[in-house]
Design a protein around this motif. Structure first.
Motif, short mmCIF file in Angstrom:
data_model
loop_
_atom_site.label_atom_id
_atom_site.label_comp_id
_atom_site.label_asym_id
_atom_site.label_seq_id
_atom_site.Cartn_x
_atom_site.Cartn_y
_atom_site.Cartn_z
N UNK A 39 -7.74 -7.92 1.12
CA UNK A 39 -7.23 -9.62 1.02
C UNK A 39 -6.40 -10.00 1.82
N UNK A 40 -6.29 -10.75 2.07
CA UNK A 40 -5.27 -11.48 2.80
C UNK A 40 -4.16 -10.99 3.99
N UNK A 41 -4.91 -9.25 4.23
CA UNK A 41 -4.50 -8.36 5.05
C UNK A 41 -3.07 -8.10 4.25
N UNK A 42 -2.62 -8.12 2.98
CA UNK A 42 -1.59 -7.81 1.85
C UNK A 42 -2.02 -6.92 0.87
N UNK A 43 -0.78 -5.96 0.90
CA UNK A 43 -0.78 -4.71 -0.04
C UNK A 43 -0.23 -4.27 0.10
N UNK A 44 0.37 -4.36 -2.32
CA UNK A 44 1.78 -3.97 -2.43
C UNK A 44 2.00 -2.49 -2.32
N UNK A 45 3.28 -2.43 -2.39
CA UNK A 45 3.70 -0.82 -2.15
C UNK A 45 3.00 0.06 -2.89
N UNK A 272 5.53 3.55 1.75
CA UNK A 272 5.15 2.94 1.05
C UNK A 272 6.51 2.97 -0.62
N UNK A 273 7.24 4.21 -0.84
CA UNK A 273 7.73 4.80 -2.02
C UNK A 273 8.87 4.10 -1.30
N UNK A 274 9.06 3.27 -0.15
CA UNK A 274 10.16 3.50 0.09
C UNK A 274 10.70 1.13 0.32
N UNK A 275 8.82 0.87 0.41
CA UNK A 275 9.24 -0.48 0.27
C UNK A 275 9.03 -0.45 -0.80
N UNK A 276 8.65 -0.05 -1.86
CA UNK A 276 9.10 -0.49 -3.32
C UNK A 276 10.33 0.16 -3.76
N UNK A 277 11.32 1.33 -3.33
CA UNK A 277 12.76 1.58 -3.88
C UNK A 277 13.55 -0.30 -3.53
N UNK A 278 12.70 -0.77 -2.17
CA UNK A 278 14.16 -1.80 -2.09
C UNK A 278 13.03 -3.25 -2.60
N UNK A 279 13.02 -2.81 -3.21
CA UNK A 279 12.52 -4.13 -3.70
C UNK A 279 10.67 -5.25 -3.66
N UNK A 280 10.53 -4.76 -2.79
CA UNK A 280 9.29 -5.87 -2.16
C UNK A 280 8.82 -5.97 -2.79
N UNK A 281 7.36 -7.01 -2.42
CA UNK A 281 6.38 -6.97 -3.43
C UNK A 281 5.11 -7.20 -2.84
#
Length: 429
Positions: A39-45, A272-281
């Motif tokens: 949806x919306x081409x968006x994913x959470x980490x 994905x883990x790197x994005x999670x570690x940097x706090x992105x939503x």
């Protein structure tokens, strides 16, 4: 969902112009290919990590991002496909209907919502919803919604182009290069629906010859839209496609490209883990075959790019691989006559000086041209283990020679004929 008879994908999956999806896989040389439309081409980490896990559990672990910002999982089977679909739908990792029309009708900037004149993501969502009410649209129909922000989408072909020119004004571009408008954002969805319904009527009368808006006569194309014709907007500078992007008020985004649009599940999971570690939503799929990591501080964005670079991804706009389009090739594709993707890596290295000057390279395993239907400065078309060499054209144009890979690599070096001819073209860019 029951498996298809004899473990084969639908016959339509081998027909040009047919689009795979989550519910309708495409048969390829390495199994079934499933295309995801988050949806919306968006994913959470977390969702990105989950998809990478599913790609390994149910397929061969190879993952691609297409030029429309869709994700593809490879190597599925008749046995693994139903279980994957159940998880994807159950966890809302995809947004898909079971009809024949486009699964995703719109394309937006991976940075949509930041520094744009309008909320392109919200407008695209409204157009998607209204477009599903229009029966009979071809699967490949595409509407670009360009919010007029940092990243220009001028380089992508489409059926309709919506371009913001002010905070509440949009122009509509048709495939013949003409423009209509301007129109208020609030009136845009209705205007687009009118165009789609009129086009669907033409398509219904000639399904084999009218598949895109560009197939209409000039008179029929002009009659799709009731808005007055207007001058074309000024051309915009080509966008950077990878690296660090400042969005104002201390906010940053980072875009990393997958080399030739492909990586393995382990790489995507680490990203994905790197994005999670940097706090992105949120991460948004990029039409430059990559991922945009959104909502970061400058330090976090740089840290994520560092992780991506360490994984072998493209993190700066000077990377020559960004100028190369390549399909999966053999053995992944049933139709391919060359190992296009692995050959592309060698060609990108050999042609780096030319690519750095802005020339484009398209490596296609066959004439079907899945990776890049348009033209390129150098197009290589697989033919029985060698390549037809096309200069400044598409896979359907007349080649100047048919050569094996070693000959092409040699003739791309300074002092050789291909290098000289392409250098002359680069001087005119």
């Amino acid at each position: 969902m029951s498996a298809l008879p004899h473990g084969r994908a639908p016959p339509a999956t081998l027909r040009r112009g047919w689009c795979p999806s989550t519910l309708k896989p495409m048969e390829t040389g390495d199994g079934w290919l499933v295309r995801l439309h988050p949806p919306g081409a968006v994913l959470t980490p977390t969702q990105l990590i989950r998809i990478a896990t599913l790609a390994r559990e149910h397929g061969n672990g190879l993952i691609e991002i297409s030029a429309r910002g869709n994700m593809q999982l490879r190597g599925l089977t008749a046995q693994s496909h139903p279980a994957l679909v159940a998880v994807l739908l159950g966890e809302r990792l995809v947004d898909e209907h079971d009809g024949d029309g486009p699964q995703r009708l719109t394309l937006i900037s991976p940075l949509a919502g930041d520094g744009e004149m309008i909320d392109a993501a919200a407008l695209a969502e409204a157009i998607e919803a209204r477009g599903r009410l229009v029966a009979g649209l071809p699967a490949k129909l595409l509407i670009i919604v360009d919010g007029g922000g940092t990243l220009s989408l001028d380089g992508f072909a489409c059926d309709l182009r919506l371009l913001a020119i002010a905070a509440d004004r949009i122009m509509i571009g048709l495939p013949d290069g003409s423009w209509r408008g301007p129109i208020a954002v609030a009136d845009t969805v209705e205007a687009v629906e009118t165009i789609l319904r009129r086009f669907a009527g033409h398509h219904a009368q000639a399904r084999e010859t009218i598949r895109r808006l560009r197939d209409l006569s000039p008179e029929a194309l002009a009659a799709l839209c009731d808005l007055p014709e207007t001058d074309a907007p000024p051309p915009r500078h080509a966008s950077r496609r990878a690296g660090l992007f400042a969005l104002g008020t201390g906010r940053f985004a980072a875009i990393a490209g997958l080399p030739f649009g492909r990586c393995d599940a382990a790489t995507l999971k680490a990203l994905g883990h790197a994005a999670e570690a940097q706090g992105t939503r949120a991460l948004r799929l990029s039409p430059w075959r990559g991922l945009a990591c959104l909502g970061l501080s400058e330090a976090s964005a740089q840290a994520w790019l560092g992780e991506a670079g360490g994984l072998g991804l493209i993190t700066h706009d000077e990377d020559p691989r960004l100028w190369v389009q390549a399909c999966a090739g053999k053995p992944a594709c049933l139709r391919a006559e060359t190992e296009a993707m692995s050959d592309a890596a060698r060609l990108a290295e050999a042609a780096a000086p030319l690519l750095a000057r802005g020339l484009s390279l398209h490596v296609s395993g066959c004439a079907k041209s899945c990776a890049h239907p348009g033209g390129a400065d150098l197009t290589l078309v697989g033919r029985e283990g060698r390549y037809d060499v096309v200069l400044h054209g598409t896979t359907h144009d007349q080649p100047v020679a048919t050569l094996d890979l070693c000959d092409i690599l040699r003739r791309l070096q300074p002092g050789q004929d291909l290098f000289a001819r392409l250098s002359a073209a680069a001087s005119g860019h």
